[in-house]
Scaffold this motif. Sequence first.
Motif, PDB file in Angstrom:
ATOM      1  N   LEU A  25       0.825  -1.204   0.000  1.00  0.00           N
ATOM      2  CA  LEU A  25       0.000   0.000   0.000  1.00  0.00           C
ATOM      3  C   LEU A  25       0.864   1.260   0.000  1.00  0.00           C
ATOM      4  CD1 LEU A  25      -2.806  -0.964   2.560  1.00  0.00           C
ATOM      5  CD2 LEU A  25      -3.094  -0.592   0.109  1.00  0.00           C
ATOM      6  N   MET A  26       1.902   1.255   0.830  1.00  0.00           N
ATOM      7  CA  MET A  26       2.768   2.429   0.929  1.00  0.00           C
ATOM      8  C   MET A  26       3.572   2.640  -0.350  1.00  0.00           C
ATOM      9  SD  MET A  26       2.082   3.881   3.726  1.00  0.00           S
ATOM     10  CE  MET A  26       0.407   3.277   3.466  1.00  0.00           C
ATOM     11  N   LEU A  27       4.003   1.537  -0.976  1.00  0.00           N
ATOM     12  CA  LEU A  27       4.752   1.664  -2.225  1.00  0.00           C
ATOM     13  C   LEU A  27       3.838   2.176  -3.341  1.00  0.00           C
ATOM     14  CD1 LEU A  27       7.285   1.430  -3.853  1.00  0.00           C
ATOM     15  CD2 LEU A  27       6.882  -1.025  -4.117  1.00  0.00           C
ATOM     16  N   LEU A  28       2.609   1.673  -3.384  1.00  0.00           N
ATOM     17  CA  LEU A  28       1.654   2.155  -4.386  1.00  0.00           C
ATOM     18  C   LEU A  28       1.446   3.659  -4.267  1.00  0.00           C
ATOM     19  CD1 LEU A  28      -1.077  -0.653  -4.437  1.00  0.00           C
ATOM     20  CD2 LEU A  28       0.255   0.139  -6.395  1.00  0.00           C
ATOM     21  N   LYS A  29       1.356   4.157  -3.032  1.00  0.00           N
ATOM     22  CA  LYS A  29       1.173   5.591  -2.812  1.00  0.00           C
ATOM     23  C   LYS A  29       2.420   6.389  -3.193  1.00  0.00           C
ATOM     24  CE  LYS A  29      -2.259   5.154   0.881  1.00  0.00           C
ATOM     25  NZ  LYS A  29      -2.566   5.390   2.305  1.00  0.00           N
ATOM     26  N   SER A  30       3.572   5.729  -3.192  1.00  0.00           N
ATOM     27  CA  SER A  30       4.833   6.408  -3.505  1.00  0.00           C
ATOM     28  C   SER A  30       5.097   6.492  -5.005  1.00  0.00           C
ATOM     29  CB  SER A  30       6.007   5.674  -2.837  1.00  0.00           C
ATOM     30  OG  SER A  30       5.818   5.585  -1.441  1.00  0.00           O
ATOM     31  N   LEU A  31       4.425   5.630  -5.768  1.00  0.00           N
ATOM     32  CA  LEU A  31       4.655   5.598  -7.208  1.00  0.00           C
ATOM     33  C   LEU A  31       3.859   6.690  -7.910  1.00  0.00           C
ATOM     34  CD1 LEU A  31       4.494   1.733  -7.820  1.00  0.00           C
ATOM     35  CD2 LEU A  31       6.550   3.154  -7.635  1.00  0.00           C
ATOM     36  N   ALA A  32       4.337   7.084  -9.074  1.00  0.00           N
ATOM     37  CA  ALA A  32       3.606   8.052  -9.892  1.00  0.00           C
ATOM     38  C   ALA A  32       2.320   7.422 -10.414  1.00  0.00           C
ATOM     39  CB  ALA A  32       4.486   8.506 -11.059  1.00  0.00           C
ATOM     40  N   PHE A  74     -23.519  -1.208   3.700  1.00  0.00           N
ATOM     41  CA  PHE A  74     -23.311  -2.553   4.226  1.00  0.00           C
ATOM     42  C   PHE A  74     -23.177  -2.543   5.748  1.00  0.00           C
ATOM     43  CE2 PHE A  74     -20.483  -6.132   5.347  1.00  0.00           C
ATOM     44  CZ  PHE A  74     -21.261  -7.182   4.886  1.00  0.00           C
ATOM     45  N   LEU A  75     -22.491  -1.524   6.292  1.00  0.00           N
ATOM     46  CA  LEU A  75     -22.257  -1.466   7.735  1.00  0.00           C
ATOM     47  C   LEU A  75     -23.327  -0.679   8.490  1.00  0.00           C
ATOM     48  CD1 LEU A  75     -18.365  -0.948   7.995  1.00  0.00           C
ATOM     49  CD2 LEU A  75     -19.664  -3.060   8.264  1.00  0.00           C
ATOM     50  N   LYS A  76     -24.278  -0.103   7.760  1.00  0.00           N
ATOM     51  CA  LYS A  76     -25.296   0.741   8.389  1.00  0.00           C
ATOM     52  C   LYS A  76     -26.081  -0.001   9.467  1.00  0.00           C
ATOM     53  CE  LYS A  76     -27.820   4.577   8.499  1.00  0.00           C
ATOM     54  NZ  LYS A  76     -27.279   5.854   8.993  1.00  0.00           N
ATOM     55  N   ASP A  77     -26.413  -1.276   9.206  1.00  0.00           N
ATOM     56  CA  ASP A  77     -27.185  -2.046  10.190  1.00  0.00           C
ATOM     57  C   ASP A  77     -26.287  -2.887  11.099  1.00  0.00           C
ATOM     58  OD1 ASP A  77     -26.298  -3.906   8.388  1.00  0.00           O
ATOM     59  OD2 ASP A  77     -28.258  -4.821   8.002  1.00  0.00           O
ATOM     60  N   LYS A  78     -24.980  -2.541  11.120  1.00  0.00           N
ATOM     61  CA  LYS A  78     -24.035  -3.284  11.950  1.00  0.00           C
ATOM     62  C   LYS A  78     -23.394  -2.387  13.007  1.00  0.00           C
ATOM     63  CE  LYS A  78     -23.124  -6.576   8.225  1.00  0.00           C
ATOM     64  NZ  LYS A  78     -24.252  -6.094   7.394  1.00  0.00           N
ATOM     65  N   ILE A  79     -24.059  -1.269  13.313  1.00  0.00           N
ATOM     66  CA  ILE A  79     -23.576  -0.367  14.367  1.00  0.00           C
ATOM     67  C   ILE A  79     -23.499  -1.151  15.682  1.00  0.00           C
ATOM     68  CG2 ILE A  79     -24.007   1.768  15.644  1.00  0.00           C
ATOM     69  CD1 ILE A  79     -23.453   2.295  12.735  1.00  0.00           C
ATOM     70  N   GLY A  80     -22.359  -1.053  16.350  1.00  0.00           N
ATOM     71  CA  GLY A  80     -22.159  -1.760  17.617  1.00  0.00           C
ATOM     72  C   GLY A  80     -21.471  -3.102  17.469  1.00  0.00           C
ATOM     73  N   ASN A  81     -21.357  -3.621  16.236  1.00  0.00           N
ATOM     74  CA  ASN A  81     -20.679  -4.902  16.024  1.00  0.00           C
ATOM     75  C   ASN A  81     -19.173  -4.749  16.178  1.00  0.00           C
ATOM     76  OD1 ASN A  81     -23.224  -5.742  15.400  1.00  0.00           O
ATOM     77  ND2 ASN A  81     -22.698  -6.676  13.430  1.00  0.00           N
ATOM     78  N   ARG A  82     -18.546  -5.825  16.661  1.00  0.00           N
ATOM     79  CA  ARG A  82     -17.095  -5.832  16.834  1.00  0.00           C
ATOM     80  C   ARG A  82     -16.429  -6.596  15.683  1.00  0.00           C
ATOM     81  NH1 ARG A  82     -15.214  -6.670  23.075  1.00  0.00           N
ATOM     82  NH2 ARG A  82     -16.648  -5.178  24.052  1.00  0.00           N
ATOM     83  N   TYR A  83     -15.269  -6.081  15.247  1.00  0.00           N
ATOM     84  CA  TYR A  83     -14.530  -6.732  14.163  1.00  0.00           C
ATOM     85  C   TYR A  83     -13.026  -6.599  14.414  1.00  0.00           C
ATOM     86  CZ  TYR A  83     -18.990  -6.528  11.686  1.00  0.00           C
ATOM     87  OH  TYR A  83     -20.310  -6.666  11.330  1.00  0.00           O
ATOM     88  N   GLN A  84     -12.301  -7.574  13.878  1.00  0.00           N
ATOM     89  CA  GLN A  84     -10.839  -7.506  13.895  1.00  0.00           C
ATOM     90  C   GLN A  84     -10.374  -6.763  12.650  1.00  0.00           C
ATOM     91  OE1 GLN A  84      -8.898  -8.733  16.420  1.00  0.00           O
ATOM     92  NE2 GLN A  84     -10.790  -9.324  17.484  1.00  0.00           N
ATOM     93  N   GLY A  85      -9.279  -6.017  12.800  1.00  0.00           N
ATOM     94  CA  GLY A  85      -8.737  -5.296  11.654  1.00  0.00           C
ATOM     95  C   GLY A  85      -7.295  -4.911  11.887  1.00  0.00           C
ATOM     96  N   PHE A  86      -6.766  -4.104  10.985  1.00  0.00           N
ATOM     97  CA  PHE A  86      -5.386  -3.632  11.145  1.00  0.00           C
ATOM     98  C   PHE A  86      -5.296  -2.182  10.691  1.00  0.00           C
ATOM     99  CE2 PHE A  86      -5.596  -5.290   6.842  1.00  0.00           C
ATOM    100  CZ  PHE A  86      -4.878  -4.364   6.092  1.00  0.00           C
ATOM    101  N   VAL A  87      -4.273  -1.486  11.185  1.00  0.00           N
ATOM    102  CA  VAL A  87      -4.054  -0.087  10.830  1.00  0.00           C
ATOM    103  C   VAL A  87      -3.548  -0.027   9.391  1.00  0.00           C
ATOM    104  CG1 VAL A  87      -2.839   2.044  11.393  1.00  0.00           C
ATOM    105  CG2 VAL A  87      -3.509   0.481  13.235  1.00  0.00           C
ATOM    106  N   SER A  88      -4.358   0.558   8.495  1.00  0.00           N
ATOM    107  CA  SER A  88      -4.000   0.591   7.073  1.00  0.00           C
ATOM    108  C   SER A  88      -3.530   1.969   6.612  1.00  0.00           C
ATOM    109  CB  SER A  88      -5.204   0.163   6.224  1.00  0.00           C
ATOM    110  OG  SER A  88      -6.305   1.036   6.443  1.00  0.00           O
ATOM    111  N   GLY A  89      -3.717   2.985   7.452  1.00  0.00           N
ATOM    112  CA  GLY A  89      -3.287   4.328   7.106  1.00  0.00           C
ATOM    113  C   GLY A  89      -3.340   5.223   8.321  1.00  0.00           C
ATOM    114  N   PHE A 115      -6.749   4.938   9.961  1.00  0.00           N
ATOM    115  CA  PHE A 115      -7.666   4.164   9.146  1.00  0.00           C
ATOM    116  C   PHE A 115      -7.486   2.693   9.488  1.00  0.00           C
ATOM    117  CE2 PHE A 115      -7.185   8.066   6.717  1.00  0.00           C
ATOM    118  CZ  PHE A 115      -8.499   8.355   6.396  1.00  0.00           C
ATOM    119  N   ILE A 116      -8.592   2.019   9.729  1.00  0.00           N
ATOM    120  CA  ILE A 116      -8.571   0.600  10.082  1.00  0.00           C
ATOM    121  C   ILE A 116      -9.280  -0.190   8.985  1.00  0.00           C
ATOM    122  CG2 ILE A 116      -9.122  -1.125  11.836  1.00  0.00           C
ATOM    123  CD1 ILE A 116      -7.296   1.150  12.854  1.00  0.00           C
ATOM    124  N   GLN A 117      -8.624  -1.216   8.467  1.00  0.00           N
ATOM    125  CA  GLN A 117      -9.248  -2.088   7.468  1.00  0.00           C
ATOM    126  C   GLN A 117      -9.703  -3.375   8.152  1.00  0.00           C
ATOM    127  OE1 GLN A 117      -7.644  -4.477   3.639  1.00  0.00           O
ATOM    128  NE2 GLN A 117      -7.569  -2.252   3.408  1.00  0.00           N
TER     129      GLN A 117
END
Length: 713
Positions: A507-514, A600-615, A622-624
Motif C-alpha cells: 500500500l505504501m509503495l503504491l502511494k509512492s509511485l507516480a 453494508f455497515l449501516k445495520d451493523k452499528i455496535g458490532n465488533r470486528y478484527q482489523g489492522f491499521v492501514s493508514g 484508518f482501520i481495514q
Amino acid sequence: MLKENILNMLKKHSLSESLIYEIFSSSQETKKALLELVEEGKIIRVRKEYATPESLKLVRGTIVSIKDRFSFASIAGQDEDVYIPNSSLNSAFKGDEVYLKKIPSYYRDEYEVFSIIKRARQTICGEIKYYYGQWILNVNDIASKGMTFVINPTEEKLFEGYIALGVVTKQKKETAYVDIVRIVGNKNDPGVDISQIILANDAPISFPDKVREELKHIPSQVSEEEMKGREDFRDHLIVTIDGDDAKDFDDAVEVKRVGENYEVGVHIADVAHYVKEGSSLDIEALNRGTSIYVTDRVVPMLPFELSNGICSLNEGVDRLVTSCIFSVDNKGNIINRRIVKGVIRSCGRLTYKYVNKLLHHEPIDKHFSPEIDEMLFLLNEVSSKIRKRRQKQGALDLESVELKFICDEKGQPLQVVKRVQEEGEELIEDLMISANEQVSEEIFNNKLPFIYRIHEQPKAKKMDSFMKLSTHLGYKTSFSSLDVTPKELSDHMNKAKNDERYVILSLMLLKSLAKARYSIENKGHYGLASSCYTHFTSPIRRYPDLIVHRLIDRYIVQKDFSIDKAFVENLDFIAENSSIKERRAITIERAVDDLMACKFLKDKIGNRYQGFVSGMTQNGMFIQLDEFGIDGFVSFDDLDDYYIFDERYMSARGARNRLCYELGDKVEVIVSSVNLTNRQITFTLVQDRKTNNHISRKEKRKQKGERKHGARY
C-alpha cells in the motif's frame, strides 16, 4: 500568425487593450485572437491590461479536491497537490482549470486562485431543499461550504428530497443561480444515490439523440464485403475468457506449439471499423473517455448495441478484429510479431471460474471440449513463462484490496467479496500486457506519432519516505531514492513476501509511485518494467485503445505516414483528455464503493470486528476490517491519551501511556457511526490497545535499556 505575434509581444511586457488595438488594429480578427488566447490560457486579462501568466508569477492548475476548510489543486509536472485555503478559492469549483498564485504562509506552501481559466462542469447535481423562503440545490464536494446554489424560478413543481441536475446560469461571489434541467428521482429510490454520484462528477448517463440516430446505420452482423482483405482466423481454436457477469468481450486468445516455441494470437475487437473519426459516436466516446463500472450498472463508453453487439466477440458469430500474433520461446522472450486485420469466430465464452477450476484440476460440471481444455493448459504454460520473464526484468507485483458488493433488487449490499486474482486472471493479464508491448514497440520503432501508456520514475521525495518507513518496519533498503530501478524495488518487496506486513508495504509503495497516464511521449512503464507500452486491448471501454487501432489502420494497413502539426496536437489533446476522464471514472467508482461500504455497515452499528491499521494522518488512523476489507476511521480525539503523530514512520505515540500505533498493527474495533451523505465510516477501538500487543522495535530497545537501569513505569 496574429496570435503568435500578440503572444510574443506580451512575453516582453504587459500591454493595455487600447495599445494592442493600436499596434495590431482594432479589427474583429484582433479581438478574436485575444479571446482565443485567453480561453487557451496563454494570456490573462487583469482589468484592462493583458499579460502572460509567467510575468505575473502564476502557475496553471486544476482544482482536484474541496474539503470543509481547505482545497487542493494539481499542477502539471508536480507529483504532489498544492494547498489552497477555502477563503482563497475565489468561487472556483472542483475540476476547474485555474491560475494559482503563491501566498505567504508560515506553515506550508499555500496558493490562492488568481483567476478561472475554464469551468470543468457543464452541469451540477444535488438535492432540492427549501431554505429560508427559497429553493436551493444542495451540492456536495464541488464548491466551498459558503457557496449557495439558488434555483431560478421554474414552472416545474419542486419537492424537497429529490435529486436534480442543474446548469449554473449566473454567479455572484458566494451565490450561484441554477436552472433545473432534469429531475433524477427521490433520493430514497433504488439507484438514485449512485446516479447522483455519477452526475455530480459531470459524467453522462444517457446517450444523445444524434448517437442513437447513428446506431440505426450500424449493422448487426458482419458482411462478406467487410471481411475482404482480412486474414481469416475462423477455423482457429479461439476463445474469450472473462468474468461471470461480463457482457462485452473485446479480447480473444489462442495458442499453438510451433516447434520448440509457442505462437500466441491476441485478437481485439475492431471497434475503429464501426466508430468513425468525427462521427457523433466518436465525439461522445471521446467525451466519456472510458466505461465506468459501479455496483449496479456499467456506464459504457459506447452504446450497448456496439459494446454488447457487433463489436463484442460473442461465441459462434463472425467478428472483425485487429490481431497481434507473436512467437514466444521457452524463456518467455517474444521473438517475432505481426499485426494484422482479421476475422474470427469464437469457439467458446469461457469464464475465469471455469479456467481456474480446470487448472486446479477441480471437478467441472460440463467441459467445453478436450481441445479447448488442452489449449488452456498450453496458454497457462506460455503465460507463466512470459510472467517469469517480466518478473525477472523487475515488474512490480503489488497487493491491493478490490471489493465486489453483491446487492438485492433495492441496491442494498448483502455481501462483500474480496476479488482474488488466480491463474485464469493472470493468464489473460500476461497476454494482454504482451500484446500492448508489441503494438507500442512496432510503432515506436518506426518513429511515428502515437499514444503511449506511461508510468514515470517515482519522485525521490516520495521514495525517500517509503525507504524510511520500510526500514522502520524491519526491511532496510539499499538503493538510491533518486534512481531506484523497478528490479531493485521488486527484489526488495520479495524479501517481505511472506510477512504479514507485506500488504502495508504494498500500500505504501503504491502511494509512492507516480500515477500512470497517457502521453504522446514514450517514457516507458515503470511498474511493468517496460520500455515501451500502450493500451490496445480494450477499445470497447477505453478511448485511447480505439485511437491506437486507428493509428494501426493508418500506419500499418494504409501505409499513410503523412504527419502535420495539427495531427500531433490532436493526439496530445486526446492523451490528456483520456487521462482526465480516467481519473474521473476512478473517482466515481471509489465514491460508489464508499457508499456501498456505508450501506453494508449501516445495520451493523455496535458490532465488533478484527482489523489492522492501514493508514494514518495527524487526526487519526484508518482501520481495514479483516473480514470485509472495508476501511473506517478512528479519531485520536476518541482515545484515552493525547497521541503525537510521526509522519516519517506513519506512527502515533501516546504522551502518557507511551503506546505506539504503527501501520499493520492488529486492533479490535466497534462500528460506531455511518454517514451515508459524506460516505464516512467511524470506528471506536474496543480498548485503547492493540490486539497483537505489538511494540515498535525502537520502543522495545528503549524499554530494554530502561529496565537494565531499574526504570519504573
